[in-house]
Design an enzyme around this catalytic site. Structure first.
Site, PDB file in Angstrom:
ATOM      1  N   ASP A 386       0.793  -1.228   0.000  1.00 32.75           N
ATOM      2  CA  ASP A 386       0.000   0.000   0.000  1.00 32.75           C
ATOM      3  C   ASP A 386       0.821   1.272   0.000  1.00 32.75           C
ATOM      4  O   ASP A 386       0.346   2.315  -0.451  1.00 32.75           O
ATOM      5  CB  ASP A 386      -0.957   0.002   1.191  1.00 32.75           C
ATOM      6  CG  ASP A 386      -2.071  -1.028   1.037  1.00 32.75           C
ATOM      7  OD1 ASP A 386      -2.467  -1.287  -0.115  1.00 32.75           O
ATOM      8  OD2 ASP A 386      -2.540  -1.569   2.045  1.00 32.75           O
ATOM      9  N   TYR A 471     -10.397  -1.092   0.620  1.00 35.58           N
ATOM     10  CA  TYR A 471     -10.314  -1.157   2.079  1.00 35.58           C
ATOM     11  C   TYR A 471     -10.086   0.208   2.710  1.00 35.58           C
ATOM     12  O   TYR A 471      -9.393   1.061   2.158  1.00 35.58           O
ATOM     13  CB  TYR A 471      -9.199  -2.108   2.523  1.00 35.58           C
ATOM     14  CG  TYR A 471      -9.729  -3.481   2.872  1.00 35.58           C
ATOM     15  CD1 TYR A 471     -10.470  -3.680   4.030  1.00 35.58           C
ATOM     16  CD2 TYR A 471      -9.531  -4.562   2.025  1.00 35.58           C
ATOM     17  CE1 TYR A 471     -10.985  -4.925   4.344  1.00 35.58           C
ATOM     18  CE2 TYR A 471     -10.040  -5.818   2.333  1.00 35.58           C
ATOM     19  CZ  TYR A 471     -10.773  -5.989   3.500  1.00 35.58           C
ATOM     20  OH  TYR A 471     -11.290  -7.217   3.809  1.00 35.58           O
ATOM     21  N   HIS A 520      -7.674 -13.462   2.192  1.00 38.46           N
ATOM     22  CA  HIS A 520      -6.522 -12.568   2.147  1.00 38.46           C
ATOM     23  C   HIS A 520      -5.999 -12.326   3.555  1.00 38.46           C
ATOM     24  O   HIS A 520      -6.664 -12.615   4.556  1.00 38.46           O
ATOM     25  CB  HIS A 520      -6.877 -11.228   1.485  1.00 38.46           C
ATOM     26  CG  HIS A 520      -8.039 -10.525   2.119  1.00 38.46           C
ATOM     27  ND1 HIS A 520      -9.352 -10.872   1.868  1.00 38.46           N
ATOM     28  CD2 HIS A 520      -8.091  -9.513   3.008  1.00 38.46           C
ATOM     29  CE1 HIS A 520     -10.159 -10.095   2.566  1.00 38.46           C
ATOM     30  NE2 HIS A 520      -9.418  -9.269   3.274  1.00 38.46           N
ATOM     31  N   HIS A 522      -4.061  -9.278   5.998  1.00 43.72           N
ATOM     32  CA  HIS A 522      -3.665  -7.881   6.190  1.00 43.72           C
ATOM     33  C   HIS A 522      -2.468  -7.852   7.132  1.00 43.72           C
ATOM     34  O   HIS A 522      -2.477  -8.526   8.166  1.00 43.72           O
ATOM     35  CB  HIS A 522      -4.790  -7.059   6.822  1.00 43.72           C
ATOM     36  CG  HIS A 522      -6.000  -6.904   5.976  1.00 43.72           C
ATOM     37  ND1 HIS A 522      -6.081  -5.990   4.949  1.00 43.72           N
ATOM     38  CD2 HIS A 522      -7.202  -7.540   6.007  1.00 43.72           C
ATOM     39  CE1 HIS A 522      -7.280  -6.072   4.388  1.00 43.72           C
ATOM     40  NE2 HIS A 522      -7.974  -7.009   5.004  1.00 43.72           N
ATOM     41  N   ASP A 529      10.810   3.848  17.643  1.00 42.40           N
ATOM     42  CA  ASP A 529      12.113   4.327  18.108  1.00 42.40           C
ATOM     43  C   ASP A 529      11.950   4.794  19.552  1.00 42.40           C
ATOM     44  O   ASP A 529      11.715   5.968  19.822  1.00 42.40           O
ATOM     45  CB  ASP A 529      12.597   5.462  17.206  1.00 42.40           C
ATOM     46  CG  ASP A 529      13.992   5.951  17.578  1.00 42.40           C
ATOM     47  OD1 ASP A 529      14.550   5.458  18.577  1.00 42.40           O
ATOM     48  OD2 ASP A 529      14.512   6.843  16.879  1.00 42.40           O
ATOM     49  N   LEU A 530      12.038   3.838  20.474  1.00 42.13           N
ATOM     50  CA  LEU A 530      11.947   4.158  21.896  1.00 42.13           C
ATOM     51  C   LEU A 530      13.271   4.731  22.393  1.00 42.13           C
ATOM     52  O   LEU A 530      14.339   4.247  22.026  1.00 42.13           O
ATOM     53  CB  LEU A 530      11.609   2.906  22.702  1.00 42.13           C
ATOM     54  CG  LEU A 530      10.169   2.397  22.659  1.00 42.13           C
ATOM     55  CD1 LEU A 530      10.079   1.011  23.282  1.00 42.13           C
ATOM     56  CD2 LEU A 530       9.238   3.364  23.373  1.00 42.13           C
ATOM     57  N   ASP A 531      13.187   5.758  23.210  1.00 41.11           N
ATOM     58  CA  ASP A 531      14.354   6.280  23.920  1.00 41.11           C
ATOM     59  C   ASP A 531      14.024   6.199  25.403  1.00 41.11           C
ATOM     60  O   ASP A 531      13.460   7.132  25.981  1.00 41.11           O
ATOM     61  CB  ASP A 531      14.656   7.728  23.505  1.00 41.11           C
ATOM     62  CG  ASP A 531      15.227   7.823  22.102  1.00 41.11           C
ATOM     63  OD1 ASP A 531      15.680   6.794  21.570  1.00 41.11           O
ATOM     64  OD2 ASP A 531      15.207   8.930  21.524  1.00 41.11           O
ATOM     65  N   PHE A 663      18.584  -4.990   7.283  1.00 43.41           N
ATOM     66  CA  PHE A 663      18.713  -4.250   8.537  1.00 43.41           C
ATOM     67  C   PHE A 663      19.221  -5.161   9.658  1.00 43.41           C
ATOM     68  O   PHE A 663      19.760  -4.675  10.648  1.00 43.41           O
ATOM     69  CB  PHE A 663      17.358  -3.673   8.968  1.00 43.41           C
ATOM     70  CG  PHE A 663      16.809  -2.586   8.081  1.00 43.41           C
ATOM     71  CD1 PHE A 663      17.294  -2.368   6.806  1.00 43.41           C
ATOM     72  CD2 PHE A 663      15.784  -1.769   8.531  1.00 43.41           C
ATOM     73  CE1 PHE A 663      16.781  -1.374   5.997  1.00 43.41           C
ATOM     74  CE2 PHE A 663      15.264  -0.770   7.742  1.00 43.41           C
ATOM     75  CZ  PHE A 663      15.759  -0.566   6.466  1.00 43.41           C
ATOM     76  N   HIS A 684      -8.164 -12.845   6.940  1.00 42.83           N
ATOM     77  CA  HIS A 684      -9.582 -12.546   6.694  1.00 42.83           C
ATOM     78  C   HIS A 684     -10.117 -13.499   5.629  1.00 42.83           C
ATOM     79  O   HIS A 684      -9.673 -13.465   4.482  1.00 42.83           O
ATOM     80  CB  HIS A 684      -9.749 -11.098   6.233  1.00 42.83           C
ATOM     81  CG  HIS A 684     -11.177 -10.663   6.136  1.00 42.83           C
ATOM     82  ND1 HIS A 684     -11.552  -9.440   5.605  1.00 42.83           N
ATOM     83  CD2 HIS A 684     -12.339 -11.269   6.499  1.00 42.83           C
ATOM     84  CE1 HIS A 684     -12.864  -9.331   5.644  1.00 42.83           C
ATOM     85  NE2 HIS A 684     -13.359 -10.433   6.178  1.00 42.83           N
TER      86      HIS A 684
END
EC number: 1.4.3.21
Length: 765
Positions: A386, A471, A520, A522, A529-531, A663, A684
């Site tokens: 999307d 949707y 399908h 979803h 990004d916790l500090d 990553f 779903h």
């Protein structure tokens, strides 16, 4: 009684009645005899006016119309006279596809936020389609400084390792228009006999429309899309009304005149062309199923068949709102943050502080996918990524009283997408505080000591809604009074469907005479990004174990003793948890600072998801969304890894521009600035109750970020919304119980603004 006495009594009665009438009329307004208007509730809470906002949060504000205009003027001047308005651009043209905020580097932002340094330079990121160059390509340009740009920097090679192939570009609205022109004016007339017979065909297919699928082909370099045809039902969703015809359009050529149909599928069989289909129909070799045009009535329509009833419950602020919104900034007595909308990635919040202390730098939607199955080519090959379409781009105006509480605060969004001028989406966000009707915590004691204590369960919510083809995704960021943050999305809108034939029930449920609701999944991906009490954090996993233990006081017996297991996750590989595999029930990021009890201050990530199985890695398109392999992954934060996906992954999933597995390179995550990447989703299988469209109930997933030894006690202990009374106290007295004062403090009437709607064709404004 004499006549005189009777007259005197009658006169007294008249005077008494007159006096009573005067008293009653004194309580009426002078505007025609209506009842006096009740006192209106204040619009601003007096005790916190004016509310202060951290001005440092401006680096995260989306671009203003003035900034967007300045960037577009600069690009027009410096990219030459060959630049075409994207709304009219053909594949062989040069055009500006998009302009949005280039987020500042975290180090620069924190230097400003925390140490009083200069604000980061505001810059824009522009995506340019160079279809008119000898070697067509897509380029990314950073333009700045705003609001008066003087430079642009090509960052394509720096960010992607080389030029972006032109075939990876998202499809422009104009390209879709040219495809429809090809289908309805050039191609469908070749099968007019069949279409008249099956589908009430009108001139140039005016009663039909198309729906795109994606990916577009089977290998890198392809640009061939299956389009399904549906009845065009005015005022109702066309999605459950397929006619059984699907066309594979090759639109790779830069000249639309060279586009061709590669394959035709009709009601269970494949054909080489529409001409072949028509010839076989005329020869009586096509078994045609007549598909009625069901119109807009009955269960297909979203218009209710019953008249409106009593007004539903309405929440209001009896003493004025307890939060404020100034531009992109929200603040309350507990929370402060900045919010925005990525044109492609969707909603995001920054610099999230609880009681003045930052707990997260960024929480943002990264991507969403919908992966389908079926026995028609369009349904079996569909996997919508999307972000390529634009989760922010396809946000919709929020409907007051339906999408959000009627009295919520509504905020516009300005954007420049496939246009030469900025546009505005009215009411793109809503912000509201809501009483959940559920206590945050409570206890009623009847043992030994008799008392009641509890806290009203109120939350602060920021919401936006994206309608991506069929949707609708409702995106919520929810802030609780105990320091917890809840992030979730709800799916509603229409199911996608296919023409029902053959073994269709292997791929879903029948929801109409000729309609298969196709199975399908979803999935959405989030960046967290916790500090936690600083930048340097550690990832910890905790769970439970039963350990056989000798009963200490009776050694001849054994018991199974429940205890806690703890493990420090030291590398990215250790902290990557595959979807469907074992994930620790408690996973939290913590600092090396301790609370009063000696425990590391932490925030727990609690995922609420029932995602379907991930696409097998043997699939050639799976590399485009490898984040879907993981329930949760924790990595070092890097500026060169800003997002887990790319808008270019949809149209070249075979060689993705961003592959999330890159990553996870097994670097250390001990004492580093960390990012948690969270996947939430659900399976779903459409069913009869998805008609007319899908409900949000049961179709919501997401995650919580919860304090875990971050405080010395529950911070809501100090909440002004607390209620406490003991046996012997008068719980109906205001000085004992604030709720007893509602008859005095909440007897105002809210200011009800007139209903308004942001419109349907805002992209054409």
């Amino acid at each position: 009684m004499t006549q005189k006495t009777t007259l005197v009594l009658l006169a007294l009665a008249v005077i008494t009645i007159f006096a009573l009438v005067c008293v009653l009329l004194a309580g009426r307004s002078g505007d025609g005899g209506g009842l006096s208007q009740p006192l209106h509730c204040p619009s601003v809470l007096p005790s916190v006016q004016p509310r202060t906002h951290p001005s440092q949060s401006q680096p995260f504000a989306d671009l203003s119309p003035e900034e967007l205009t300045a960037v577009m003027s600069f690009l027009t001047k410096h990219l030459g006279p060959g630049l075409v308005d994207a709304a009219q651009a053909r594949p062989s043209d040069n055009c500006v596809f998009s302009v949005e905020l280039q987020l500042p580097a975290k180090a620069a932002a924190l230097a400003h936020l925390d140490r009083g340094g200069p604000p980061p330079v505001r810059e824009a990121l522009a995506i340019i389609f160079f279809g008119g160059q000898p070697k067509p390509n897509v380029s990314e340009l950073v333009v700045g400084p705003l609001p008066h740009p003087s430079y642009m920097r090509d960052v394509t090679v720096e960010r992607h390792g080389g030029p972006l192939p032109y075939y990876r570009r998202p499809v422009l609205d104009r390209e879709y228009q040219d495809i429809e022109e090809m289908i309805f004016h050039r191609e469908l007339p070749q099968a007019s006999g069949l279409l008249h017979h099956c589908c009430f065909y009108k001139h140039q297919g005016q009663n039909l429309l198309t729906m795109t699928t994606a990916p577009r082909g089977l290998q890198s370099g392809d640009r061939a899309t299956w389009f399904g045809l549906y009845y065009n039902l005015s005022g109702a969703g066309f999605y459950p009304h397929p006619i059984g015809l699907e066309l594979l359009i090759d639109h790779k050529a830069l000249d639309p005149a060279l586009w061709t149909i590669q394959k035709v599928f009709y009601q269970g069989r494949y054909y080489e062309s529409l001409t072949q289909l028509e010839d076989q129909f005329e020869a009586g070799l096509v078994n045609v199923v007549l598909v009625p045009n069901n119109g807009t009535g009955g269960s297909w329509s979203l218009k209710s068949s019953v008249p409106p009833g009593p007004a539903p419950p309405l929440q209001f602020h009896p003493q004025g709102p307890r939060f404020s919104v100034q531009g992109s900034q929200v603040s309350s007595s507990l929370w402060a943050f900045s919010f925005g909308l990525g044109a492609f990635s969707g909603p995001r919040i920054f610099d999230i502080r609880f009681q003045g202390e930052r707990v997260a730098y960024e929480i943002s939607v990264q991507e969403a996918i919908a992966l389908y199955g079926g026995n028609s080519p369009a349904s079996m090959s569909t996997c919508y990524v999307d972000g390529s379409f634009g989760i922010g781009k396809y946000s919709t105006p929020l409907i007051r009283g339906v999408d959000c509480p009627y009295l919520a605060t509504y905020v516009d969004w300005h954007f420049l997408l496939e246009s030469q001028a900025p546009k505005t989406l009215r009411d793109a966000f809503c912000v509201f505080e809501q009483n959940q009707g559920l206590p945050l915590r409570r206890h009623h004691s009847d043992f030994y000591s008799h008392y009641f204590g509890g806290v009203v369960g109120t939350v602060l919510v920021v919401r936006s809604v994206s309608t991506l083809l069929n949707y609708d995704y409702i995106w919520d960021m929810v802030f609780h009074p105990n320091g917890a943050i809840e992030v979730k999305f709800h799916a509603t809108g229409y199911i996608s469907s296919a023409f029902f034939f053959g073994a269709g029930e292997k791929f879903g449920n029948r929801v109409g005479a000729h309609t298969l609701g196709t199975v399908h999944t979803h999935s959405a991906h989030f960046k967290v990004d916790l500090d936690v009490a600083g930048l340097k954090n550690w990832a910890w996993a905790e769970d439970m174990a039963f350990v056989p233990t000798i009963v200490p006081w009776q050694p001849e017996y054994q018991m199974q003793r429940l205890q806690v297991t703890r493990k420090l996750l030291e590398t990215e590989e250790e902290a990557a948890f595959p979807l469907g595999g074992a994930t620790p029930r408690y996973l939290y990021l913590a600092s090396n600072h301790s609370n009063k009890w000696g425990h590391r201050r932490g925030y727990r990530i609690q995922i609420l998801s029932f995602a379907g199985k991930p696409l097998p890695q043997e699939s050639p398109i799976e590399k485009a969304f490898t984040w879907g392999r993981y329930h949760l992954a924790v990595t070092q934060r890097k500026e060169e890894e800003p997002s887990s996906s790319s808008i270019f992954n949809q149209n070249d999933p075979w060689t993705p521009t961003v592959n999330f597995t890159d990553f996870i390179s097994n670097e250390t995550i001990a004492g580093e600035d960390l990012v948690a990447w969270v996947t939430a989703g659900f399976l779903h299988i459409p069913h009869a109750e998805d008609i007319p469209n899908t409900v949000t109930a049961g179709n919501s997933v997401g995650f919580f970020l919860r304090p875990y030894n971050f405080f010395d006690e529950d911070p809501s202990f100090h909440s002004a919304d607390s209620i406490y009374f003991r046996e012997g106290q008068d719980a109906t007295a205001c000085e004992v119980n604030p709720l007893a004062c509602l008859s005095q403090t909440a007897t105002c009437a809210p200011e009800i603004p007139a209903f308004s709607h942001g419109g349907f064709a805002y992209r054409d404004n």
